[in-house]
Enzyme design. Sequence first.
Site, PDB file in Angstrom:
ATOM      1  N   VAL A 296      50.219  43.147  19.451  1.00  0.00           N
ATOM      2  CA  VAL A 296      50.948  43.731  20.581  1.00  0.00           C
ATOM      3  C   VAL A 296      52.072  42.831  21.082  1.00  0.00           C
ATOM      4  CG1 VAL A 296      49.002  45.154  21.322  1.00  0.00           C
ATOM      5  CG2 VAL A 296      49.299  42.848  22.294  1.00  0.00           C
TER       6      VAL A 296
ATOM      7  N   SER B 229      42.945  43.165  36.211  1.00  0.00           N
ATOM      8  CA  SER B 229      41.744  42.353  36.424  1.00  0.00           C
ATOM      9  C   SER B 229      41.672  41.953  37.887  1.00  0.00           C
ATOM     10  CB  SER B 229      41.786  41.089  35.545  1.00  0.00           C
ATOM     11  OG  SER B 229      40.733  40.197  35.888  1.00  0.00           O
TER      12      SER B 229
ATOM     13  N   TYR C   5      46.000  33.615  32.728  1.00  0.00           N
ATOM     14  CA  TYR C   5      45.373  34.934  32.727  1.00  0.00           C
ATOM     15  C   TYR C   5      45.633  35.659  34.037  1.00  0.00           C
ATOM     16  CZ  TYR C   5      41.706  38.484  32.242  1.00  0.00           C
ATOM     17  OH  TYR C   5      41.016  39.675  32.167  1.00  0.00           O
TER      18      TYR C   5
ATOM     19  N   ALA D  31      48.032  35.141  36.213  1.00  0.00           N
ATOM     20  CA  ALA D  31      49.448  35.480  36.311  1.00  0.00           C
ATOM     21  C   ALA D  31      49.781  36.704  35.465  1.00  0.00           C
ATOM     22  CB  ALA D  31      50.302  34.291  35.884  1.00  0.00           C
TER      23      ALA D  31
END
Length: 249
Positions: free
Chosen positions: A64, A141, A154, A156
């Site tokens: 991705v 999250s 993570y 950020a």
Amino acid sequence: MGRFNDLVVLLTGAASGIGKASILRMAEEGAAVVCADIQSEAAEATAKEARELGARAIAIGVDVSDPNSVNETVAASVAEFGRIDSLCNIAGILHFDHTHELSLERWNQILAVNLTGTFLMTQAALPHLLSSKGSLVNMASTAGQAGQPWSAAYSASKGGVLSFTRTIAVEYGRQGIRANSVSPGGIQTPITKEFKLPEGADGTLLQRIMPLDTMRPAEVAAAVVAFLASPESIHINGSDIRVDGGTLA
């Protein structure tokens, strides 16, 4: 139920965890599914399970963070099924580090997959979602909404996913696209199973990221992904649904 009858879902992160559980949930409810993941063999295993449920399903290996790989994935999905009704960006990576020890390489890697990957997949699929007046579901999250220790990159990246999702909702809402996100917390996935505290970390800070009751299986979050991807959530746009057992209550 047949909420997804005649609908096509493209989902990244299909090899395991919430992604796999989401694919199987939507396949069971009538969707034709594209199981995309960098782990192509595991993605094929998910597609096989979906076909055993009676769904039309293919697997595609995708990075991705690579625009060419993303464009090829979207093109192959449309070539196979003729349309995309829902894009679910579930692929993600996590690593815990003390922020003062976090390497730039690790920072860039996590943002490349979690945030840039979400952007690239969305950008490539937008023309098809505009055509189908489809649904975008992004994986955010609780780490993107409150302080989570040892996860600067993570957190950020997931904060960026939340803002990006709202932007798509506003920019394209009048053209028929819905964009929403899911913020899991306290969900058992391969990411959480591999959790390891950085050396010297204060373990009592873990209380900040734990649910009030207990950890739950990936299927709990997958149910919310499926709801947001389906026409049943037709009047929900620009929202984030926390699935965290009260962590941020």
